[in-house]
Design an enzyme around this catalytic site. Structure first.
Site, mmCIF file in Angstrom:
data_model
loop_
_atom_site.group_PDB
_atom_site.id
_atom_site.type_symbol
_atom_site.label_atom_id
_atom_site.label_comp_id
_atom_site.label_asym_id
_atom_site.label_seq_id
_atom_site.Cartn_x
_atom_site.Cartn_y
_atom_site.Cartn_z
ATOM 1 N N THR A 153 -6.044 -2.094 -0.213
ATOM 2 C CA THR A 153 -4.745 -1.972 0.431
ATOM 3 C C THR A 153 -4.636 -2.822 1.684
ATOM 4 O O THR A 153 -5.565 -2.845 2.491
ATOM 5 C CB THR A 153 -4.565 -0.494 0.836
ATOM 6 O OG1 THR A 153 -4.542 0.267 -0.358
ATOM 7 C CG2 THR A 153 -3.317 -0.272 1.634
ATOM 8 N N ARG A 181 1.220 8.868 -9.363
ATOM 9 C CA ARG A 181 0.275 9.196 -8.282
ATOM 10 C C ARG A 181 0.652 8.413 -7.018
ATOM 11 O O ARG A 181 0.931 7.225 -7.054
ATOM 12 C CB ARG A 181 -1.140 8.834 -8.731
ATOM 13 C CG ARG A 181 -2.222 9.135 -7.687
ATOM 14 C CD ARG A 181 -2.607 7.902 -6.923
ATOM 15 N NE ARG A 181 -3.696 8.133 -5.994
ATOM 16 C CZ ARG A 181 -4.030 7.281 -5.035
ATOM 17 N NH1 ARG A 181 -3.380 6.153 -4.882
ATOM 18 N NH2 ARG A 181 -5.021 7.558 -4.202
ATOM 19 N N VAL A 182 0.661 9.117 -5.901
ATOM 20 C CA VAL A 182 0.946 8.464 -4.625
ATOM 21 C C VAL A 182 -0.235 8.705 -3.699
ATOM 22 O O VAL A 182 -0.720 9.826 -3.587
ATOM 23 C CB VAL A 182 2.250 9.029 -3.996
ATOM 24 C CG1 VAL A 182 2.484 8.435 -2.615
ATOM 25 C CG2 VAL A 182 3.441 8.749 -4.904
ATOM 26 N N GLY A 183 -0.707 7.642 -3.059
ATOM 27 C CA GLY A 183 -1.834 7.769 -2.138
ATOM 28 C C GLY A 183 -1.370 7.917 -0.706
ATOM 29 O O GLY A 183 -0.214 8.284 -0.437
ATOM 30 N N ASP A 184 -2.259 7.620 0.224
ATOM 31 C CA ASP A 184 -1.959 7.769 1.647
ATOM 32 C C ASP A 184 -1.067 6.658 2.198
ATOM 33 O O ASP A 184 -0.380 6.841 3.201
ATOM 34 C CB ASP A 184 -3.268 7.756 2.449
ATOM 35 C CG ASP A 184 -4.011 6.430 2.245
ATOM 36 O OD1 ASP A 184 -4.283 6.070 1.076
ATOM 37 O OD2 ASP A 184 -4.288 5.727 3.230
ATOM 38 N N THR A 204 -7.422 2.521 4.870
ATOM 39 C CA THR A 204 -7.590 2.115 3.483
ATOM 40 C C THR A 204 -8.773 2.893 2.913
ATOM 41 O O THR A 204 -9.692 3.244 3.643
ATOM 42 C CB THR A 204 -7.800 0.585 3.357
ATOM 43 O OG1 THR A 204 -8.124 0.256 2.011
ATOM 44 C CG2 THR A 204 -8.909 0.068 4.240
ATOM 45 N N GLY A 205 -8.720 3.160 1.621
ATOM 46 C CA GLY A 205 -9.795 3.937 1.008
ATOM 47 C C GLY A 205 -9.233 4.954 0.044
ATOM 48 O O GLY A 205 -8.184 4.704 -0.565
ATOM 49 N N GLY A 207 -7.098 7.605 -0.893
ATOM 50 C CA GLY A 207 -5.902 8.212 -0.323
ATOM 51 C C GLY A 207 -5.935 9.731 -0.286
ATOM 52 O O GLY A 207 -5.499 10.351 0.688
HETATM 53 C C1 SD4 Z 1 -4.627 4.683 -2.085
HETATM 54 N N1 SD4 Z 1 -5.544 4.101 0.048
HETATM 55 O O1 SD4 Z 1 -3.681 4.528 -2.842
HETATM 56 C C2 SD4 Z 1 -4.994 3.550 -1.156
HETATM 57 C C3 SD4 Z 1 -5.889 2.608 -1.892
HETATM 58 C C4 SD4 Z 1 -6.821 1.847 -1.046
HETATM 59 O O2 SD4 Z 1 -8.880 1.014 -0.843
HETATM 60 O O3 SD4 Z 1 -6.689 1.683 0.135
HETATM 61 N N2 SD4 Z 1 -7.896 1.441 -1.609
HETATM 62 O O4 SD4 Z 1 -5.325 5.696 -2.080
#
Ligand code: SD4
Length: 294
Positions: A153, A181-184, A204-205, A207
């Site tokens: 991200t 699906r929705v992340g952070d 990032t990571g 979510g």
């Molecule tokens: C998510 N945080 O959709 C985002 C994806 C991401 O490293 O950052 N990946 O969860």
């Protein structure tokens, strides 16, 4: 003082463009949108915009958000399909008092009405990744969903000469995620937060874990309490990681960036290798690589 920081080395060219805007007295909002569009438009980045990896149903559903720390304008799109620049739609939405966070068809309808560029975001290259993953999955019982390591991200914090802080994110989320699906990344306080009186942060990571810690808000609050961006990032990531492990036995990947309204920046990560791009009036923009410390 102006300054900018972004997650992952892929943001380098966009950040360079943004730095030019900031140097020439441009506004943080314009700079961040330009930089994030640059990442969205590049077809080989697998987790953002065009060329982003698809969900289980081979659809590229994108999340993006924009927050202006001077007036708390906030806009976001979640699971939007077939639009070239989700960040621009999010920024446009941020000017609204209501309805500023829209999902899937609602977001697409809005973007269409406002004349944003339509584009099929699924590339041939992404289809190959998808088919290869399907083949791999035929050998394992449970679908294992992992963020696509190394190219994730894009999250950004930008400070302009008028001391406005803006934060933005854009992502295709997790490869092989469930439809819807929705992340952070598009969630205020989790994927991003900005308050021009203090600073901004982005994450990032994984979510699902980042949202549990509302980590970007936490970092900004820690900076408000007097911590440097670096200390705030470290404290937020490692305190929360410990808590996740205590409560759940494990913690997902979490990497964060932050900048305060003096242009000082910080980063922290709980993974082996995290790259970011940063620069300010005094330090030229460059790519940095960091490791887990803590
Ligand atoms: C998510 N945080 O959709 C985002 C994806 C991401 O490293 O950052 N990946 O969860």
């Amino acid at each position: 003082m102006w300054g900018i920081i972004a997650t992952w080395c892929m943001a380098h060219d966009g950040v360079k463009e943004a730095a030019k805007i900031l140097k020439n007295d441009g506004k943080a909002g314009e700079a961040i949108e330009t930089a994030i569009k640059n990442v969205e438009d590049f077809p080989f980045y697998k987790s953002v915009g065009y060329g982003g990896l698809p969900n289980e149903e081979m659809e590229v559903e994108l999340d993006a958000a924009y927050m202006d720390g001077s007036n708390f304008d906030f806009g976001a799109v979640c699971a939007i399909k077939d639009f070239a620049n989700p960040i621009s739609v999010a920024r446009d939405l941020s000017h609204l008092n209501e309805n500023s966070m829209l999902v899937s068809e609602g977001a697409e309808k809005y973007a269409h009405k406002k004349g944003f560029e339509r584009k099929n975001m699924l590339t041939e290259r992404a289809k190959i990744h998808y088919r290869n993953r399907l083949k791999d999955m035929a050998h394992i019982k449970e679908i294992e969903i992992k963020p696509y390591s190394g190219h994730d991200t894009v999250g950004m914090v930008c400070l302009d000469k008028e001391e406005n802080i803006v934060a933005g994110t854009s992502t295709s989320g997790l490869f092989m995620k469930k439809k819807g699906r929705v992340g952070d990344s598009p969630v205020i306080g989790s994927g991003l937060y900005a308050d021009s009186e203090i600073g901004g942060a982005s994450a990032t990571g994984l979510g699902e874990d980042i949202m549990k810690g509302i980590i970007s808000y936490e970092i900004v609050k820690l900076m408000e309490s007097g911590l440097s961006p670096q200390k705030a990032c470290e404290k937020a990531v490692f305190t929360f990681e410990k808590k996740l492990i205590r409560k759940r036995g494990k913690a997902g990947d979490i990497s964060v960036i932050a900048m305060n309204n003096k242009g000082e920046w910080g980063v922290a990560t709980n993974i082996e290798n995290f790259s970011f791009v940063a620069g300010n009036e005094k330090t030229p923009v460059k790519v940095y690589r960091t490791k887990r410390k803590g």
